[in-house]
Write an enzyme that holds these catalytic residues in place. Structure first.
Site, short mmCIF file in Angstrom:
data_model
loop_
_atom_site.label_atom_id
_atom_site.label_comp_id
_atom_site.label_asym_id
_atom_site.label_seq_id
_atom_site.Cartn_x
_atom_site.Cartn_y
_atom_site.Cartn_z
CB ALA A 1 -0.91 0.00 1.24
CB CYS A 2 3.80 2.17 1.52
SG CYS A 2 5.11 3.36 1.71
N GLY A 3 4.06 3.47 -1.62
CA GLY A 3 4.95 3.58 -2.76
C GLY A 3 6.20 4.38 -2.50
#
Length: 278
Positions: free
Chosen positions: A121-123
Site C-alpha cells: 500500500a506504500c509507494g
C-alpha cells in the site's frame, strides 16, 4: 541447495462459502503476496540492499528497474548492465526468487535512504513533498494536446479487459501504458498499485521500446506515488477509475501531468492540465 520453485501470481486454497442457506466447499485462488528485496551493485562495490517491497511475483526485473528509475537511481537504461535474481549461498532456497540485483555501470545518481520496508500500500514511504520529485530528477513537461478525450475515457475498460489474474482472484490492481490511439503497450497486475506502475515503466525501459506512452491508466485511486512515477517517466496523462489525493494533484499540476479521475462510462473528472485532452 538451489530450487526451481518460482512463486506464482496466485495460490490455491480450500474455502467454505455461504450463499444464503447454501454452503459449499471448493477451491479458490488468492493473489500471491511476497517480499522482493532489491539490491544495487556497481564497479568496485559489493551489492547493497536498496529496498524491500511487498509484491505479486512476476515481472520482477521490470519492477526492480521501474522502481529504481522512479527513485532516481539511474536516468538512462544504458546505465543498467544486468538485472538478475540473486544466488547467494546465504539465501534460503525459498527466497531465491525474492531477491533481485541491478548491476549498474556507475554508482547511483541519487541514493534514497530506506529505513522501512515498503508494503503493497506504500509507494514512497516518507517522501511527502514536491521537492522530493524534483530531487529524483523529474522536470516539468510542456503541456500540449496528447490524447483524444473519448479515447482517454475508454482506457479503464481496455485495462480491465487485460486483467487476467484479477479475473481469478479479485485481488490485484493493474496499470497499463497506452499510445495516443488507445492501443495497450504493456499491462501489468500487482497487489500494490504502485508496483503495477513500476512494472509497466520498467518493462518499457528494459525492452527499449521506441513508442512513448501517451497515458497510463490505473485501476484504483491516485496517490502521490503514482503521479510521482508518471512525472519521473515523463508520462503526460494519468487516467484512474478512482479519486486523486490533494498531493497527487499538486505534483501533477507542477510537472505538467493531466489527471483524469472517476473515469467510468461517459464520466471523467479532469483535475489538472485539461488542455492535454483533444
Amino acid at each position: 541447495m538451489r530450487t526451481d520453485r518460482r512463486p506464482g501470481p496466485t495460490q490455491r486454497v480450500r474455502v467454505r462459502e455461504w450463499n444464503g442457506d447454501t454452503v459449499t466447499n471448493h477451491e479458490d485462488r488468492l493473489a500471491t503476496e511476497e517480499p522482493l528485496e532489491i539490491r544495487l551493485s556497481w564497479p568496485d562495490s559489493p551489492a547493497q540492499r536498496f529496498v524491500t517491497t511487498m509484491r505479486t511475483p512476476g515481472h520482477d526485473f521490470a519492477l526492480a528497474a521501474g522502481l529504481s528509475y522512479a527513485e532516481g537511481i539511474f536516468d538512462d537504461v544504458d546505465n543498467v548492465r544486468t538485472v538478475a535474481y540473486c544466488t547467494d549461498v546465504d539465501l534460503r532456497p525459498e527466497q531465491e526468487y525474492n531477491v533481485v540485483t541491478i548491476d549498474l555501470a556507475a554508482p547511483p545518481i541519487r541514493w534514497t535512504e530506506r529505513t522501512l520496508a515498503m508494503t503493497s500500500a506504500c509507494g514512497v514511504c516518507g517522501k511527502q513533498s514536491i521537492d522530493a520529485v524534483f530531487d529524483i530528477g523529474a522536470e516539468p513537461q510542456p503541456v500540449e494536446p496528447t490524447i483524444d478525450a473519448a479515447i482517454a475515457r475508454g482506457l479503464p475498460d481496455r485495462l480491465r479487459d487485460a486483467q487476467r489474474i484479477f479475473d481469478s482472484t479479485g485481488g490485484l490492481h493493474a496499470a497499463g501504458l497506452f499510445d495516443a490511439n488507445g492501443r495497450a503497450l504493456v499491462v501489468r497486475e500487482d497487489i500494490g498499485r504502485h508496483n503495477a506502475v513500476d512494472k509497466v515503466v520498467g518493462e518499457q525501459l528494459l525492452s527499449g521500446a521506441s513508442t512513448p506512452p501517451a497515458a497510463v491508466a490505473v485501476s484504483g485511486r491516485l496517490g502521490f506515488e503514482i503521479v510521482q512515477k508518471a512525472a519521473a517517466a515523463r508520462i503526460p496523462v494519468v487516467v484512474s477509475v478512482g479519486a486523486a489525493s490533494s498531493l497527487a494533484v499538486q505534483v501533477a499540476d507542477t510537472f505538467g501531468v493531466c489527471l483524469a479521475t472517476f473515469v467510468r462510462g461517459d464520466r471523467m473528472v479532469v483535475l489538472t492540465h485539461a488542455d492535454r485532452l483533444c
